[in-house]
Design a protein around this motif. Structure first.
Motif, PDB file in Angstrom:
ATOM      1  N   TYR A 138       0.854  -1.188   0.000  1.00 32.65           N
ATOM      2  CA  TYR A 138       0.000   0.000   0.000  1.00 32.65           C
ATOM      3  C   TYR A 138       0.890   1.239   0.000  1.00 32.65           C
ATOM      4  O   TYR A 138       1.625   1.485   0.963  1.00 32.65           O
ATOM      5  CB  TYR A 138      -0.899   0.002   1.234  1.00 32.65           C
ATOM      6  N   ASN A 139       0.842   2.002  -1.083  1.00 34.77           N
ATOM      7  CA  ASN A 139       1.726   3.157  -1.243  1.00 34.77           C
ATOM      8  C   ASN A 139       3.181   2.711  -1.022  1.00 34.77           C
ATOM      9  O   ASN A 139       3.673   1.861  -1.735  1.00 34.77           O
ATOM     10  CB  ASN A 139       1.314   4.284  -0.301  1.00 34.77           C
ATOM     11  N   ASN A 140       3.826   3.255  -0.014  1.00 38.75           N
ATOM     12  CA  ASN A 140       5.222   2.890   0.248  1.00 38.75           C
ATOM     13  C   ASN A 140       5.371   1.860   1.368  1.00 38.75           C
ATOM     14  O   ASN A 140       6.475   1.601   1.839  1.00 38.75           O
ATOM     15  CB  ASN A 140       6.033   4.142   0.603  1.00 38.75           C
ATOM     16  N   TRP A 175     -12.550 -19.729  -9.762  1.00 42.39           N
ATOM     17  CA  TRP A 175     -11.842 -18.723 -10.548  1.00 42.39           C
ATOM     18  C   TRP A 175     -10.475 -19.230 -11.007  1.00 42.39           C
ATOM     19  O   TRP A 175      -9.736 -18.503 -11.656  1.00 42.39           O
ATOM     20  CB  TRP A 175     -11.687 -17.438  -9.729  1.00 42.39           C
ATOM     21  N   SER A 176     -10.151 -20.475 -10.668  1.00 44.33           N
ATOM     22  CA  SER A 176      -8.850 -21.071 -11.007  1.00 44.33           C
ATOM     23  C   SER A 176      -7.706 -20.176 -10.545  1.00 44.33           C
ATOM     24  O   SER A 176      -6.750 -19.916 -11.288  1.00 44.33           O
ATOM     25  CB  SER A 176      -8.750 -21.318 -12.523  1.00 44.33           C
ATOM     26  N   LEU A 177      -7.796 -19.735  -9.300  1.00 41.80           N
ATOM     27  CA  LEU A 177      -6.797 -18.821  -8.761  1.00 41.80           C
ATOM     28  C   LEU A 177      -5.464 -19.545  -8.585  1.00 41.80           C
ATOM     29  O   LEU A 177      -5.378 -20.563  -7.894  1.00 41.80           O
ATOM     30  CB  LEU A 177      -7.277 -18.281  -7.408  1.00 41.80           C
ATOM     31  N   PRO A 178      -4.384 -19.049  -9.199  1.00 42.54           N
ATOM     32  CA  PRO A 178      -3.087 -19.728  -9.097  1.00 42.54           C
ATOM     33  C   PRO A 178      -2.367 -19.372  -7.801  1.00 42.54           C
ATOM     34  O   PRO A 178      -2.811 -18.520  -7.034  1.00 42.54           O
ATOM     35  CB  PRO A 178      -2.331 -19.172 -10.308  1.00 42.54           C
ATOM     36  N   LYS A 179      -1.238 -20.017  -7.557  1.00 45.30           N
ATOM     37  CA  LYS A 179      -0.403 -19.666  -6.414  1.00 45.30           C
ATOM     38  C   LYS A 179       0.268 -18.304  -6.684  1.00 45.30           C
ATOM     39  O   LYS A 179       0.621 -17.989  -7.810  1.00 45.30           O
ATOM     40  CB  LYS A 179       0.679 -20.725  -6.192  1.00 45.30           C
ATOM     41  N   ARG A 180       0.391 -17.521  -5.642  1.00 46.58           N
ATOM     42  CA  ARG A 180       1.054 -16.218  -5.658  1.00 46.58           C
ATOM     43  C   ARG A 180       0.521 -15.245  -6.724  1.00 46.58           C
ATOM     44  O   ARG A 180       1.283 -14.624  -7.467  1.00 46.58           O
ATOM     45  CB  ARG A 180       2.562 -16.388  -5.825  1.00 46.58           C
ATOM     46  N   PRO A 181      -0.783 -15.070  -6.799  1.00 44.05           N
ATOM     47  CA  PRO A 181      -1.298 -14.056  -7.714  1.00 44.05           C
ATOM     48  C   PRO A 181      -1.041 -12.658  -7.146  1.00 44.05           C
ATOM     49  O   PRO A 181      -0.747 -12.505  -5.949  1.00 44.05           O
ATOM     50  CB  PRO A 181      -2.798 -14.347  -7.756  1.00 44.05           C
ATOM     51  N   VAL A 182      -1.149 -11.639  -7.969  1.00 50.26           N
ATOM     52  CA  VAL A 182      -1.057 -10.248  -7.518  1.00 50.26           C
ATOM     53  C   VAL A 182      -2.456  -9.658  -7.658  1.00 50.26           C
ATOM     54  O   VAL A 182      -2.941  -9.443  -8.769  1.00 50.26           O
ATOM     55  CB  VAL A 182      -0.034  -9.441  -8.340  1.00 50.26           C
ATOM     56  N   TYR A 183      -3.101  -9.451  -6.523  1.00 51.93           N
ATOM     57  CA  TYR A 183      -4.523  -9.105  -6.484  1.00 51.93           C
ATOM     58  C   TYR A 183      -4.704  -7.638  -6.102  1.00 51.93           C
ATOM     59  O   TYR A 183      -4.255  -7.205  -5.041  1.00 51.93           O
ATOM     60  CB  TYR A 183      -5.244 -10.011  -5.481  1.00 51.93           C
ATOM     61  N   LEU A 184      -5.395  -6.883  -6.955  1.00 51.51           N
ATOM     62  CA  LEU A 184      -5.677  -5.472  -6.707  1.00 51.51           C
ATOM     63  C   LEU A 184      -7.065  -5.328  -6.095  1.00 51.51           C
ATOM     64  O   LEU A 184      -8.068  -5.786  -6.672  1.00 51.51           O
ATOM     65  CB  LEU A 184      -5.582  -4.678  -8.011  1.00 51.51           C
ATOM     66  N   ASP A 237     -10.212   4.755  -8.725  1.00 51.91           N
ATOM     67  CA  ASP A 237      -9.934   5.757  -9.750  1.00 51.91           C
ATOM     68  C   ASP A 237      -9.295   5.028 -10.924  1.00 51.91           C
ATOM     69  O   ASP A 237      -8.337   4.260 -10.747  1.00 51.91           O
ATOM     70  CB  ASP A 237      -8.993   6.836  -9.205  1.00 51.91           C
ATOM     71  N   ALA A 238      -9.820   5.253 -12.121  1.00 50.81           N
ATOM     72  CA  ALA A 238      -9.367   4.501 -13.293  1.00 50.81           C
ATOM     73  C   ALA A 238      -7.877   4.674 -13.546  1.00 50.81           C
ATOM     74  O   ALA A 238      -7.152   3.697 -13.784  1.00 50.81           O
ATOM     75  CB  ALA A 238     -10.166   4.916 -14.524  1.00 50.81           C
ATOM     76  N   SER A 239      -7.393   5.911 -13.502  1.00 49.90           N
ATOM     77  CA  SER A 239      -5.975   6.148 -13.779  1.00 49.90           C
ATOM     78  C   SER A 239      -5.094   5.478 -12.725  1.00 49.90           C
ATOM     79  O   SER A 239      -4.033   4.921 -13.044  1.00 49.90           O
ATOM     80  CB  SER A 239      -5.688   7.643 -13.842  1.00 49.90           C
ATOM     81  N   ALA A 240      -5.539   5.517 -11.456  1.00 47.43           N
ATOM     82  CA  ALA A 240      -4.777   4.860 -10.382  1.00 47.43           C
ATOM     83  C   ALA A 240      -4.749   3.348 -10.578  1.00 47.43           C
ATOM     84  O   ALA A 240      -3.724   2.687 -10.337  1.00 47.43           O
ATOM     85  CB  ALA A 240      -5.372   5.204  -9.024  1.00 47.43           C
ATOM     86  N   ILE A 241      -5.869   2.783 -11.014  1.00 49.26           N
ATOM     87  CA  ILE A 241      -5.930   1.343 -11.244  1.00 49.26           C
ATOM     88  C   ILE A 241      -4.956   0.927 -12.341  1.00 49.26           C
ATOM     89  O   ILE A 241      -4.175  -0.019 -12.174  1.00 49.26           O
ATOM     90  CB  ILE A 241      -7.371   0.917 -11.610  1.00 49.26           C
ATOM     91  N   TYR A 242      -4.963   1.643 -13.443  1.00 45.94           N
ATOM     92  CA  TYR A 242      -4.044   1.312 -14.537  1.00 45.94           C
ATOM     93  C   TYR A 242      -2.587   1.491 -14.104  1.00 45.94           C
ATOM     94  O   TYR A 242      -1.711   0.703 -14.483  1.00 45.94           O
ATOM     95  CB  TYR A 242      -4.350   2.182 -15.756  1.00 45.94           C
ATOM     96  N   GLU A 274       0.263  -1.624 -13.883  1.00 45.08           N
ATOM     97  CA  GLU A 274       1.563  -1.560 -14.547  1.00 45.08           C
ATOM     98  C   GLU A 274       2.703  -1.679 -13.544  1.00 45.08           C
ATOM     99  O   GLU A 274       3.686  -2.403 -13.779  1.00 45.08           O
ATOM    100  CB  GLU A 274       1.672  -0.241 -15.317  1.00 45.08           C
ATOM    101  N   ARG A 275       2.575  -0.992 -12.413  1.00 45.98           N
ATOM    102  CA  ARG A 275       3.660  -0.945 -11.427  1.00 45.98           C
ATOM    103  C   ARG A 275       3.886  -2.282 -10.746  1.00 45.98           C
ATOM    104  O   ARG A 275       5.042  -2.691 -10.526  1.00 45.98           O
ATOM    105  CB  ARG A 275       3.352   0.127 -10.381  1.00 45.98           C
ATOM    106  N   HIS A 276       2.799  -2.979 -10.397  1.00 45.96           N
ATOM    107  CA  HIS A 276       2.932  -4.199  -9.590  1.00 45.96           C
ATOM    108  C   HIS A 276       2.699  -5.486 -10.377  1.00 45.96           C
ATOM    109  O   HIS A 276       2.798  -6.575  -9.801  1.00 45.96           O
ATOM    110  CB  HIS A 276       1.965  -4.151  -8.406  1.00 45.96           C
TER     111      HIS A 276
END
Length: 566
Positions: free
Chosen positions: A35-37, A222-231, A262-267, A271-273
């Motif tokens: 979360y943030n930093n 949902w066929s969730l795999p190991k170690r997904p990155v979930y937003l 916020d759409a821009s924050a989501i995109y 990209e970042r994570h």
């Protein structure tokens, strides 16, 4: 075989809380929360949850008592999904969008002993506490300040007991605390309110067993795999994030927390994570698909939507952006999704518009549910599987709630003796066995994933001195899915007719903003049956016609254009 009986070795109560113990061992050094930093590993999250659970028991919170949380998707909100039930208490997540009066009703109804309050909601909670009767002791409050802001809850004139900050409680906790295991897997674990109406709040209680089945079912479906990155674009206060709060611990996922959608924050976060998965109501899909701030995704992202039937065009636009959409259906009473639109490979060959139409259907029961049907509510018999004959959607399985808190009549009204849970939703069954929701009974409006009780909105409108009759129905909306549309007839002889804008402002003073009508239509008389009941189905058709692009506004709805500008 009859001599083989259950024993203590195979009868340990099912609970998702053990997922965190396992995550600390299997994924200890892997990131758990970002979360943030700020970031934590799974071993750190495990230790912090034990410390918070320890602090709660030290305060005297007892097994079965309710602890509430009013917070957005920040790290503390995620931790409390484990820490509160680990103390033996029942977790009660509360919608941050509620008004003070509704919040006060829920806190009193739940008999909450302690409330964790995000600093941005502190004034709201203090106002809610101020509405308590003088002879009722309010819950203790703990300030959550994940952003490092300087917000403080002043003592003011309200009789409120303040505790330490969230991190202060964390520091006082024992990291070696032995968390409180349920005596029975049927013990209550969470209390979630469906709509929080001031007249009759519906508190849904789920057991450890039900939550366990739901969570494992959600991972498999949902066929969730190991170690997904979930937003976290889905509020955790929405049915505990459909079970993925606990599910992420089971698969060692990384929880990317997001305070505000916020759409821009989501995109940017995708990209970042390197986000791989996310959930959200159709309004989130619409926001993402209409965003001009971002190009198509570089890598596909799985997105699961539910909360309202998603329009096929929205699904199509979302997938053009690079998202892979899945669609499900569930209720607060089922703890999360119970039905999903299981995709068939042969549908890949269909045109894009047809694929979107198929995906817009709710689908088939998930593996963790026992059965699904659409029945005639009068006879209980299954309707024809022709995609046309409507009936009430019924479900049964281990994820169905224990019942409504303090409401045995409401519980027996929907959990029938024939073994079915009656959802109150109207749908059809297609020839291929796939469910499609057609309408909501009891005139529930779903706006941005939020359930809105039309009688509650009507009650406020009826309190306006100039209003004679009123009916509130759903009006289709490209962004929110649905918005409240109020049809009003005025009292004869009123000195000055209110405008649509004035009616909307009147509601804004008395309701949460998401419940306020976005459209107001004045009529001399509302359509009625021979017995004097307002014909809402007629009004719904008019609202649909008004929402249709290029549709001319009927002459009798003179104030429609004004309300559209509001």
């Amino acid at each position: 075989m009859e001599l083989l009986l259950p024993s203590s070795a195979n009868s340990t109560p099912l609970t998702t809380l053990g997922f965190l113990d396992r995550a600390a061992t299997a994924y200890g050094d892997s990131p758990s929360i970002v979360y943030n930093n700020v970031s934590f590993s799974w071993s750190q999250t495990h230790r912090r949850c034990l410390q918070m659970a320890s602090s709660l028991t030290s305060l005297g919170i007892q097994r079965g008592q309710v602890v509430s949380v009013v917070a957005p998707n920040v790290p503390s909100m995620y931790e409390l999904q484990f820490a509160v039930p680990m103390s033996g208490a029942v977790l009660n997540n509360i919608n941050t969008r509620l008004d003070a009066n509704t919040l006060s009703v829920l806190l009193r109804h739940s008999e909450s002993k302690l409330v964790f309050v995000d600093h941005q909601s502190s004034c709201l909670v203090l106002e809610a506490i101020s509405l308590f009767p003088r002879n009722e002791k309010p819950p203790l409050l703990v300030l959550v300040d994940d952003d490092g802001a300087s917000a403080k809850m002043s003592s003011s004139s309200w009789a409120v007991d303040y505790l330490d900050s969230y991190e202060g409680m964390m520091e006082n906790g024992d990291p070696k605390f032995k968390w409180v295991r349920p005596k029975s897997e049927w013990d209550p674990m969470v209390l979630n309110y469906t709509s929080g109406t001031s007249s009759a709040p519906k508190g849904v209680v789920h057991s450890h067993r039900g939550i366990f089945i739901l969570t494992v079912n959600s991972i498999v479906d949902w066929s969730l795999p190991k170690r997904p990155v979930y937003l976290w674009t889905l509020p955790m206060f929405h049915a505990n994030g459909w079970g993925y709060t606990w599910g992420m611990a089971a698969v060692g996922g990384t929880n990317i927390c997001l305070r505000k959608i916020d759409a821009s924050a989501i995109y940017r976060l995708i990209e970042r994570h390197g986000v791989t998965h996310m959930c959200g109501a159709p309004v989130v899909l619409n926001m993402l698909s209409n965003s001009a701030d971002s190009e198509s995704l570089k890598k596909p992202v799985q997105i699961l939507t539910a909360g309202a039937p998603p329009p096929a065009p929205v699904l199509h636009r979302t997938e053009l952006k690079g998202f892979v959409t899945s669609h499900g259906y569930g209720l607060t009473e089922t703890g999360g999704l119970a039905v999903s639109c299981e995709w068939k490979p042969e549908w890949d060959r269909s045109p894009a518009a047809e694929r979107a139409r198929l995906k817009a259907r709710q689908g088939v029961r998930q593996a963790g549910f026992t059965d699904l049907d659409v029945v005639n509510p009068e006879t209980g018999e299954s309707v024809e599987r022709d995609g046309k004959t409507v009936g009430e959607v019924v479900l049964r399985g281990g994820c169905v709630m224990l019942g409504y808190f303090k409401d045995p009549k409401g519980t027996s009204g929907c959990m029938k003796e024939n073994g079915w849970f009656y959802t109150g939703d109207v749908g059809v069954m297609h020839p291929d066995g796939y469910l499609e929701i057609k309408d909501r009974s009891k005139d529930v409006i779903i706006s941005g994933g939020e359930n809105i009780s039309s009688p509650e909105v009507e009650s406020v409108l009826y309190s306006h001195p100039a209003v004679n009759e009123v009916a509130v129905v759903a009006r289709p909306d490209k962004f929110w899915g649905e918005t409240p549309c109020a049809f009003i007839s005025l009292k004869a002889g009123v000195s000055r007719k209110p405008t649509a804008k004035e009616i909307i402002e009147y509601c804004r003073e008395k309701l949460p903003h998401y419940m306020v009508p976005k459209t107001v239509v004045f009529q001399d008389e509302l359509p009625k049956t021979s017995t004097g009941k307002i014909q809402k189905f007629v009004l719904r058709e008019i609202a649909k016609a008004m929402a249709r692009e290029g549709e001319a506004v009927p002459e009798e709805f003179q104030d429609y254009q004004e309300s559209k500008r509001v």
